[in-house]
Scaffold this active site. Structure first.
Site, short mmCIF file in Angstrom:
data_model
loop_
_atom_site.label_atom_id
_atom_site.label_comp_id
_atom_site.label_asym_id
_atom_site.label_seq_id
_atom_site.Cartn_x
_atom_site.Cartn_y
_atom_site.Cartn_z
N GLY A 113 0.82 -1.21 0.00
CA GLY A 113 0.00 0.00 0.00
C GLY A 113 0.85 1.26 0.00
O GLY A 113 0.60 2.21 -0.75
N SER A 153 -3.90 -7.10 -1.90
CA SER A 153 -3.12 -8.18 -1.27
C SER A 153 -3.21 -9.43 -2.14
O SER A 153 -4.18 -9.61 -2.87
CB SER A 153 -3.71 -8.54 0.10
OG SER A 153 -3.88 -7.42 0.90
N THR A 154 -2.20 -10.27 -2.03
CA THR A 154 -2.28 -11.56 -2.72
C THR A 154 -3.17 -12.48 -1.91
O THR A 154 -2.97 -12.64 -0.71
CB THR A 154 -0.89 -12.20 -2.80
OG1 THR A 154 -0.01 -11.24 -3.31
CG2 THR A 154 -0.91 -13.40 -3.71
N GLU A 183 -0.67 -6.92 -7.38
CA GLU A 183 0.49 -6.07 -7.43
C GLU A 183 1.68 -6.86 -7.97
O GLU A 183 2.03 -7.87 -7.41
CB GLU A 183 0.78 -5.61 -5.99
CG GLU A 183 1.67 -4.46 -5.91
CD GLU A 183 1.32 -3.48 -6.98
OE1 GLU A 183 0.33 -2.77 -6.80
OE2 GLU A 183 2.00 -3.43 -8.02
N PHE A 184 2.29 -6.39 -9.03
CA PHE A 184 3.42 -7.12 -9.58
C PHE A 184 4.75 -6.43 -9.33
O PHE A 184 5.79 -6.84 -9.83
CB PHE A 184 3.24 -7.32 -11.10
CG PHE A 184 2.09 -8.23 -11.46
CD1 PHE A 184 2.13 -9.58 -11.12
CD2 PHE A 184 0.98 -7.75 -12.11
CE1 PHE A 184 1.08 -10.43 -11.43
CE2 PHE A 184 -0.08 -8.59 -12.44
CZ PHE A 184 -0.04 -9.93 -12.10
N LEU A 213 -0.47 -15.56 -8.17
CA LEU A 213 0.24 -16.70 -7.58
C LEU A 213 1.12 -17.36 -8.63
O LEU A 213 2.26 -17.74 -8.36
CB LEU A 213 -0.76 -17.73 -7.05
CG LEU A 213 -1.68 -17.32 -5.90
CD1 LEU A 213 -2.54 -18.50 -5.46
CD2 LEU A 213 -0.87 -16.81 -4.72
N CYS A 237 6.88 -12.63 -0.61
CA CYS A 237 5.90 -13.19 -1.54
C CYS A 237 6.16 -14.60 -2.04
O CYS A 237 5.26 -15.43 -2.03
CB CYS A 237 5.76 -12.27 -2.75
SG CYS A 237 4.94 -10.75 -2.32
C1 UDX Z 1 2.32 -8.23 2.14
C2 UDX Z 1 2.71 -8.95 0.87
O1 UDX Z 1 3.82 -8.32 0.32
C3 UDX Z 1 1.59 -8.96 -0.09
O2 UDX Z 1 1.88 -9.67 -1.24
C4 UDX Z 1 0.46 -9.61 0.59
O3 UDX Z 1 -0.56 -9.78 -0.32
C5 UDX Z 1 0.08 -8.79 1.76
O4 UDX Z 1 1.15 -8.76 2.66
P1 UDX Z 1 2.89 -5.80 2.59
O5 UDX Z 1 2.34 -4.49 2.22
O6 UDX Z 1 4.32 -6.09 2.30
O7 UDX Z 1 2.07 -6.88 1.85
O8 UDX Z 1 2.54 -6.17 4.09
P2 UDX Z 1 2.88 -5.33 5.38
O9 UDX Z 1 4.09 -4.52 5.14
O10 UDX Z 1 2.79 -6.29 6.50
O11 UDX Z 1 1.66 -4.30 5.43
C6 UDX Z 1 0.36 -4.59 5.80
C7 UDX Z 1 -0.17 -3.42 6.63
O12 UDX Z 1 -1.56 -3.62 6.88
C8 UDX Z 1 0.50 -3.28 7.99
O13 UDX Z 1 1.05 -2.00 8.12
C9 UDX Z 1 -0.63 -3.52 8.98
O14 UDX Z 1 -0.52 -2.73 10.15
C10 UDX Z 1 -1.84 -3.14 8.16
N1 UDX Z 1 -3.08 -3.74 8.66
C11 UDX Z 1 -3.16 -5.07 8.91
C12 UDX Z 1 -4.20 -2.92 8.89
O15 UDX Z 1 -4.12 -1.72 8.70
N2 UDX Z 1 -5.35 -3.50 9.33
C13 UDX Z 1 -5.44 -4.82 9.61
O16 UDX Z 1 -6.49 -5.30 10.03
C14 UDX Z 1 -4.30 -5.64 9.37
C1 UDX Z 2 8.50 -10.47 -6.28
C2 UDX Z 2 8.04 -10.36 -7.74
O1 UDX Z 2 9.16 -10.10 -8.58
C3 UDX Z 2 7.01 -9.26 -7.89
O2 UDX Z 2 6.52 -9.22 -9.22
C4 UDX Z 2 5.87 -9.52 -6.92
O3 UDX Z 2 4.93 -8.47 -6.99
C5 UDX Z 2 6.38 -9.65 -5.50
O4 UDX Z 2 7.38 -10.67 -5.44
P1 UDX Z 2 10.19 -9.15 -4.71
O5 UDX Z 2 9.93 -10.23 -3.72
O6 UDX Z 2 10.14 -7.75 -4.26
O7 UDX Z 2 9.17 -9.27 -5.93
O8 UDX Z 2 11.66 -9.39 -5.31
P2 UDX Z 2 12.32 -10.12 -6.58
O9 UDX Z 2 13.11 -9.13 -7.31
O10 UDX Z 2 11.35 -10.91 -7.35
O11 UDX Z 2 13.37 -11.08 -5.86
C6 UDX Z 2 12.95 -12.15 -5.03
C7 UDX Z 2 14.13 -12.92 -4.53
O12 UDX Z 2 14.76 -13.65 -5.58
C8 UDX Z 2 15.24 -12.07 -3.92
O13 UDX Z 2 15.73 -12.69 -2.74
C9 UDX Z 2 16.30 -12.04 -4.99
O14 UDX Z 2 17.58 -11.81 -4.48
C10 UDX Z 2 16.15 -13.42 -5.58
N1 UDX Z 2 16.64 -13.54 -6.97
C11 UDX Z 2 16.06 -12.82 -7.97
C12 UDX Z 2 17.66 -14.44 -7.26
O15 UDX Z 2 18.19 -15.11 -6.37
N2 UDX Z 2 18.08 -14.57 -8.55
C13 UDX Z 2 17.53 -13.86 -9.58
O16 UDX Z 2 17.95 -14.05 -10.73
C14 UDX Z 2 16.48 -12.96 -9.27
#
Ligand code: UDX
Ligand code: UDX
Length: 456
Positions: free
Chosen positions: A13, A127-128, A157-158, A217, A272
């Site tokens: 977010g 969210s996923t 979200e990609f 996914l 993720c």
């Molecule tokens: C993560 C993953 O990256 C994403 O793919 C997945 O779908 C959702 O969780 P991210 O934004 O990285 O998303 O999670 P996080 O940084 O934990 O943020 C979630 C936020 O939601 C937290 O700040 C938490 O406090 C908030 N939250 C949670 C609320 O505001 N209300 C709630 O009831 C629960």
């Molecule tokens: C991933 C997806 O790329 C993104 O599209 C989705 O929305 C969320 O999950 P993220 O987790 O932020 O994103 O990072 P990413 O760049 O995909 O890397 C994931 C992990 O793979 C990291 O630990 C990275 O170091 C590792 N990685 C990546 C490798 O070890 N080798 C590679 O060639 C690429």
């Protein structure tokens, strides 16, 4: 003007909404979160997440058409479109523990939306989520007796951390899933209009709800699968005299394979990949497809093997014991350019070496605080040192676990001079110039390449 609300100010977010707001000055955006400290940080000069380029965008939009708040109920009432990006961690209890997604925050949020709504709204899953969650959400939301109607859309979200701004500014595609009903399609069109403020129309694709949910996914499963595939080959390269970088380069030039995501490493991390694959595995099991489930689960198993293989290779190379030896871990973040340490292979290696009673010191330019938090009790047994030279001082070995550019710019003569001899470098990211390190006097252990060692 449309009132757009985002519930959840985490990585997803917090990094997406300011960018949307910057492209839509005609609309008003509010990001809410139950975590007060997090919202306070978003309102300060010290944002809670490190994401290159994001500071500037937040500074430009905050207080104009972007606001951060903890008043969830009030802002739900005012919103026309609600993005939900609360966390959906892997369940730790009950049915599906260890695999299925824990949907309690999502469901709680849906009920909160219902309780505070006095007008019909579009609710967007950011969210996923497991496939068909939208259906459950629709049921909860539309179970009201006051004639309100909610359209649920899926808009996965990609973006990747570290390049979130670039990915969001110029996405390969934006995917929007909706119902094939008149109001469902109207809702899809409303969201398309928002993205069309900066994304070319042909890159905004629409699909049915379930395809959209599943695509997220599957995209992550395919990306992770490439890494596990090349990591499997890296193990074989270390046994033969092949070099995994040469193999990756050679196969990647085939257009059908492509050159991305073929960097062998200590393993993949991040919030993720593992979570989404296990989610997919659970889904397959639920639908009576154990072979399909096992196929995808192997991607995660391979990753765990790679992490453990790295740690045991360190122990084996250092004369089968690291007990009492100081080892400097260079990097805690799961990849470069983020302060995120969730599922970081660095922390897995750290845990494995602590089991062997090594004395661990972690250095990282941005992720020390999160590493300390994620290690929990174990953090008491680890030293944290922002300066990599100080971390390496008196160490027997360095393990490169995150590919920070900073680590390529160090004076390794100086690093070597301050270490216990024989000095070891285990490069879990194939980041450094191995030949040069060897010439300085290090014993160098890359991933998927023969070691360069002065030992007999
Ligand atoms: C993560 C993953 O990256 C994403 O793919 C997945 O779908 C959702 O969780 P991210 O934004 O990285 O998303 O999670 P996080 O940084 O934990 O943020 C979630 C936020 O939601 C937290 O700040 C938490 O406090 C908030 N939250 C949670 C609320 O505001 N209300 C709630 O009831 C629960
Ligand atoms: C991933 C997806 O790329 C993104 O599209 C989705 O929305 C969320 O999950 P993220 O987790 O932020 O994103 O990072 P990413 O760049 O995909 O890397 C994931 C992990 O793979 C990291 O630990 C990275 O170091 C590792 N990685 C990546 C490798 O070890 N080798 C590679 O060639 C690429």
């Amino acid at each position: 003007m449309t009132n757009i609300l985002c519930i959840g100010a985490g990585y997803v977010g917090g990094s997406t909404m300011p960018i949307v707001a910057s492209h839509c000055p005609q609309h008003r955006f509010v990001i809410v979160d139950i975590n007060e400290a997090r919202i306070a940080a978003w309102q300060s000069d010290n944002l809670p997440i490190y994401e290159p380029g994001l500071d500037e965008i937040v500074r430009k939009t905050r207080g104009k058409n972007l606001f951060f708040s903890t008043e969830v109920d009030k802002h739900i009432a005012e919103a026309d479109i609600i993005f939900v990006s609360v966390n959906t961690p892997t369940k730790t209890f009950g049915q599906g523990a260890g695999k299925a997604a824990d949907l309690q925050y999502w469901e709680k949020t849906a009920r909160q939306i219902l309780e505070n709504s006095t007008s019909s709204k579009i609710v967007v899953e950011k969210s996923t989520l497991p496939v068909r969650t939208a259906e459950a959400m629709e049921r909860i939301l539309n179970s009201n007796g006051n004639g309100l109607h909610f359209d649920v859309l899926s808009n996965p979200e990609f973006l990747a951390e570290g390049t979130a701004v670039r990915d969001m500014e110029n996405p390969d595609r934006v995917l929007i899933g909706g119902r094939n009903t008149e109001s469902g399609q109207k809702a899809v069109e409303a969201l398309v209009e928002i993205y069309a403020n900066w994304v070319p129309r042909e890159r905004i694709i629409t699909a049915n709800l379930w395809s959209s949910e599943l695509s997220k996914l599957v995209a992550n499963a395919f990306l992770a699968q490439r890494i596990s595939s090349i990591n499997a080959i890296s193990a074989l390269c270390e046994k033969t005299e092949a070099d995994v970088s040469e193999v990756a380069h050679a196969i990647g030039l085939d257009n059908r394979i492509g050159k991305y995501f073929l960097r062998a490493s200590v393993g993949f991390g991040g919030s993720c990949f593992k979570k989404d694959i296990l989610n997919l595995v659970y889904l397959c099991e639920q639908y009576g497809l154990p072979e399909v489930a096992a196929y995808w689960e192997q991607v995660v198993t391979m990753n765990e093997f790679q992490e453990m293989r790295f740690a045991s290779n360190m122990v084996a190379s250092m004369f089968n014991t690291v007990a009492g030896k100081r080892i400097a871990l260079f990097g805690a973040a799961f990849k470069a350019n983020t302060n995120d340490t969730r599922e970081s292979p660095a922390l897995e290696v750290c845990r494995a070496l602590l089991e062997e009673r090594a004395e661990i010191v972690i250095t990282d330019p941005h992720a020390i605080e999160n590493a300390r938090y994620d290690l929990g009790e174990l953090a008491k047994r680890v030293a944290f040192e922002p300066d990599p030279y100080a971390a390496a001082n008196g160490a027997h070995a360095i393990a490169i676990l995150t590919e920070w550019t900073q680590f390529t710019q160090l004076d390794y003569e100086k690093v070597h001079a301050a270490m216990v001899k024989p000095a070891f470098i285990f490069d879990g990211r194939n980041l450094l110039d191995h030949r040069k390190l060897y010439e300085i006097g290090f014993n160098v252990y890359p991933i998927g390449r023969p070691a360069l060692t002065h030992l007999l």
